[in-house]
Scaffold this motif. Structure first.
Motif, PDB file in Angstrom:
ATOM      1  N   ALA A   1      -0.086  -3.632   2.713  1.00 32.10           N
ATOM      2  CA  ALA A   1      -0.918  -4.349   2.133  1.00 32.10           C
ATOM      3  C   ALA A   1      -2.043  -5.536   2.997  1.00 32.10           C
ATOM      4  CB  ALA A   1      -0.248  -5.348   0.692  1.00 32.10           C
ATOM      5  N   ASN A   2      -1.199  -5.955   3.895  1.00 31.65           N
ATOM      6  CA  ASN A   2      -1.904  -7.026   4.761  1.00 31.65           C
ATOM      7  C   ASN A   2      -2.590  -6.247   5.946  1.00 31.65           C
ATOM      8  OD1 ASN A   2       0.098  -6.716   6.217  1.00 31.65           O
ATOM      9  ND2 ASN A   2       1.109  -8.935   6.168  1.00 31.65           N
ATOM     10  N   GLY A   3      -2.136  -5.038   6.139  1.00 34.45           N
ATOM     11  CA  GLY A   3      -2.936  -4.415   7.260  1.00 34.45           C
ATOM     12  C   GLY A   3      -2.407  -4.713   8.422  1.00 34.45           C
ATOM     13  N   ASP A   4      -0.978  -5.630   8.694  1.00 33.27           N
ATOM     14  CA  ASP A   4      -0.639  -5.759  10.160  1.00 33.27           C
ATOM     15  C   ASP A   4       0.284  -4.743  10.772  1.00 33.27           C
ATOM     16  OD1 ASP A   4       1.776  -5.696   8.637  1.00 33.27           O
ATOM     17  OD2 ASP A   4       2.281  -7.744   8.946  1.00 33.27           O
ATOM     18  N   GLY A   5       0.356  -3.521   9.856  1.00 31.15           N
ATOM     19  CA  GLY A   5       1.235  -2.391  10.763  1.00 31.15           C
ATOM     20  C   GLY A   5       2.421  -2.683  10.712  1.00 31.15           C
ATOM     21  N   LYS A   6       2.924  -3.285   9.589  1.00 29.00           N
ATOM     22  CA  LYS A   6       4.585  -3.628   9.443  1.00 29.00           C
ATOM     23  C   LYS A   6       4.507  -3.373   8.162  1.00 29.00           C
ATOM     24  CE  LYS A   6       4.595  -6.606  13.437  1.00 29.00           C
ATOM     25  NZ  LYS A   6       4.786  -7.879  13.725  1.00 29.00           N
ATOM     26  N   LEU A   7       5.688  -3.256   7.405  1.00 31.90           N
ATOM     27  CA  LEU A   7       5.972  -3.330   5.853  1.00 31.90           C
ATOM     28  C   LEU A   7       6.971  -4.325   6.021  1.00 31.90           C
ATOM     29  CD1 LEU A   7       6.305   0.439   4.997  1.00 31.90           C
ATOM     30  CD2 LEU A   7       4.137  -1.135   5.028  1.00 31.90           C
ATOM     31  N   ASN A   8       6.784  -5.517   5.322  1.00 29.29           N
ATOM     32  CA  ASN A   8       7.624  -6.476   4.988  1.00 29.29           C
ATOM     33  C   ASN A   8       8.575  -5.962   3.647  1.00 29.29           C
ATOM     34  OD1 ASN A   8       6.207  -7.207   2.688  1.00 29.29           O
ATOM     35  ND2 ASN A   8       5.061  -8.731   3.757  1.00 29.29           N
ATOM     36  N   GLN A   9       9.247  -6.677   3.127  1.00 30.40           N
ATOM     37  CA  GLN A   9      10.351  -6.258   2.064  1.00 30.40           C
ATOM     38  C   GLN A   9       9.408  -6.096   0.738  1.00 30.40           C
ATOM     39  OE1 GLN A   9      13.776  -9.275   1.555  1.00 30.40           O
ATOM     40  NE2 GLN A   9      14.615  -7.660  -0.022  1.00 30.40           N
ATOM     41  N   HIS A  10       8.388  -7.053   0.516  1.00 35.14           N
ATOM     42  CA  HIS A  10       7.663  -6.984  -0.562  1.00 35.14           C
ATOM     43  C   HIS A  10       6.986  -5.686  -0.295  1.00 35.14           C
ATOM     44  CE1 HIS A  10       5.128  -7.643  -3.949  1.00 35.14           C
ATOM     45  NE2 HIS A  10       4.116  -7.535  -3.346  1.00 35.14           N
ATOM     46  N   GLU A  11       6.340  -5.256   0.737  1.00 35.73           N
ATOM     47  CA  GLU A  11       5.485  -4.273   0.670  1.00 35.73           C
ATOM     48  C   GLU A  11       6.105  -2.794   0.589  1.00 35.73           C
ATOM     49  OE1 GLU A  11       1.849  -5.622   3.628  1.00 35.73           O
ATOM     50  OE2 GLU A  11       3.936  -5.294   4.566  1.00 35.73           O
ATOM     51  N   TYR A  12       7.552  -3.074   1.329  1.00 29.10           N
ATOM     52  CA  TYR A  12       8.317  -1.733   1.257  1.00 29.10           C
ATOM     53  C   TYR A  12       8.811  -1.341  -0.057  1.00 29.10           C
ATOM     54  CZ  TYR A  12      11.826   1.575   2.462  1.00 29.10           C
ATOM     55  OH  TYR A  12      12.465   2.989   2.600  1.00 29.10           O
ATOM     56  N   GLY A  13       9.105  -2.560  -0.926  1.00 30.58           N
ATOM     57  CA  GLY A  13       9.352  -2.111  -2.412  1.00 30.58           C
ATOM     58  C   GLY A  13       8.221  -1.343  -3.270  1.00 30.58           C
ATOM     59  N   GLU A  14       7.312  -1.006  -2.806  1.00 27.03           N
ATOM     60  CA  GLU A  14       6.157  -0.335  -3.091  1.00 27.03           C
ATOM     61  C   GLU A  14       6.515   1.126  -3.198  1.00 27.03           C
ATOM     62  OE1 GLU A  14       3.623  -1.219  -5.306  1.00 27.03           O
ATOM     63  OE2 GLU A  14       4.426  -3.165  -5.205  1.00 27.03           O
ATOM     64  N   LEU A  15       7.478   1.339  -2.104  1.00 26.76           N
ATOM     65  CA  LEU A  15       7.853   2.849  -1.688  1.00 26.76           C
ATOM     66  C   LEU A  15       9.105   3.177  -2.574  1.00 26.76           C
ATOM     67  CD1 LEU A  15       7.582   2.949   2.167  1.00 26.76           C
ATOM     68  CD2 LEU A  15       5.968   4.186   0.444  1.00 26.76           C
ATOM     69  N   CYS A  16       9.738   2.263  -3.382  1.00 29.02           N
ATOM     70  CA  CYS A  16      10.999   2.237  -4.071  1.00 29.02           C
ATOM     71  C   CYS A  16      10.538   2.959  -5.573  1.00 29.02           C
ATOM     72  CB  CYS A  16      11.903   1.266  -4.000  1.00 29.02           C
ATOM     73  SG  CYS A  16      12.258   0.718  -2.305  1.00 29.02           S
ATOM     74  N   LEU A  17      11.549   3.919  -5.853  1.00 28.13           N
ATOM     75  CA  LEU A  17      11.611   4.341  -7.297  1.00 28.13           C
ATOM     76  C   LEU A  17      12.258   3.401  -8.158  1.00 28.13           C
ATOM     77  CD1 LEU A  17      12.375   8.249  -6.560  1.00 28.13           C
ATOM     78  CD2 LEU A  17      10.379   7.228  -7.289  1.00 28.13           C
ATOM     79  N   ASP A  18      11.324   3.143  -9.294  1.00 27.07           N
ATOM     80  CA  ASP A  18      12.212   2.303 -10.288  1.00 27.07           C
ATOM     81  C   ASP A  18      12.912   3.277 -11.157  1.00 27.07           C
ATOM     82  OD1 ASP A  18      10.364   2.644 -12.154  1.00 27.07           O
ATOM     83  OD2 ASP A  18       9.023   1.143 -11.720  1.00 27.07           O
ATOM     84  N   ARG A  19      13.549   2.626 -12.140  1.00 24.76           N
ATOM     85  CA  ARG A  19      14.541   3.357 -12.986  1.00 24.76           C
ATOM     86  C   ARG A  19      13.508   4.291 -13.958  1.00 24.76           C
ATOM     87  NH1 ARG A  19      19.078  -0.775 -14.185  1.00 24.76           N
ATOM     88  NH2 ARG A  19      19.809  -1.129 -11.841  1.00 24.76           N
ATOM     89  N   ALA A  20      12.522   3.750 -14.205  1.00 26.77           N
ATOM     90  CA  ALA A  20      11.609   4.377 -15.229  1.00 26.77           C
ATOM     91  C   ALA A  20      10.932   5.508 -14.764  1.00 26.77           C
ATOM     92  CB  ALA A  20      10.667   3.267 -16.020  1.00 26.77           C
ATOM     93  N   GLU A  21      10.476   5.373 -13.402  1.00 25.94           N
ATOM     94  CA  GLU A  21       9.642   6.272 -12.672  1.00 25.94           C
ATOM     95  C   GLU A  21      10.595   7.271 -12.425  1.00 25.94           C
ATOM     96  OE1 GLU A  21       6.777   6.540  -8.851  1.00 25.94           O
ATOM     97  OE2 GLU A  21       8.078   4.923  -9.142  1.00 25.94           O
ATOM     98  N   ASP A  22      12.114   6.925 -11.762  1.00 26.89           N
ATOM     99  CA  ASP A  22      12.949   7.982 -11.583  1.00 26.89           C
ATOM    100  C   ASP A  22      13.454   9.014 -12.622  1.00 26.89           C
ATOM    101  OD1 ASP A  22      14.687   9.248  -9.691  1.00 26.89           O
ATOM    102  OD2 ASP A  22      16.239   7.874 -10.187  1.00 26.89           O
ATOM    103  N   THR A  23      12.964   8.529 -13.954  1.00 26.23           N
ATOM    104  CA  THR A  23      13.464   9.384 -15.203  1.00 26.23           C
ATOM    105  C   THR A  23      12.457  10.439 -15.406  1.00 26.23           C
ATOM    106  OG1 THR A  23      13.150   7.585 -16.780  1.00 26.23           O
ATOM    107  CG2 THR A  23      15.352   7.768 -15.816  1.00 26.23           C
TER     108      THR A  23
END
Length: 83
Positions: free
Chosen positions: A60-82
């Motif tokens: 999101a901030n374009g710094d070339g690194k994924l912080n914990q919050h940004e990485y969370g966008e890659l995670c499947l949540d339970r609703a999406e997973d089902t």
């Protein structure tokens, strides 16, 4: 390959969001660099171009690194997973 498919491959290979982030963060500095991300996505057969596009989508901030919050966008949540 869709973003959802990339998320599924990461989850299937590396497990929970926390586990996958720890695995992708190869040097343990608390962030996932683009290089770390592309290596891991390549390992799960995500084409380089799709991995690059995905990284740009979630860095999101374009710094070339994924912080914990940004990485969370890659995670499947339970609703999406089902779906």
């Amino acid at each position: 390959m869709s973003l959802r498919e990339v998320k599924m491959r990461i989850a299937n290979e590396f497990g929970t969001c926390d586990d996958s982030r720890e695995h992708l963060d190869a040097n343990g500095d608390g962030v996932v660099t683009k290089e770390e991300f592309l290596k891991a996505t390549g390992d799960v057969k995500v084409p380089h171009e799709r991995g690059d596009k995905t990284f740009k989508q979630v860095d999101a901030n374009g710094d070339g690194k994924l912080n914990q919050h940004e990485y969370g966008e890659l995670c499947l949540d339970r609703a999406e997973d089902t779906r």
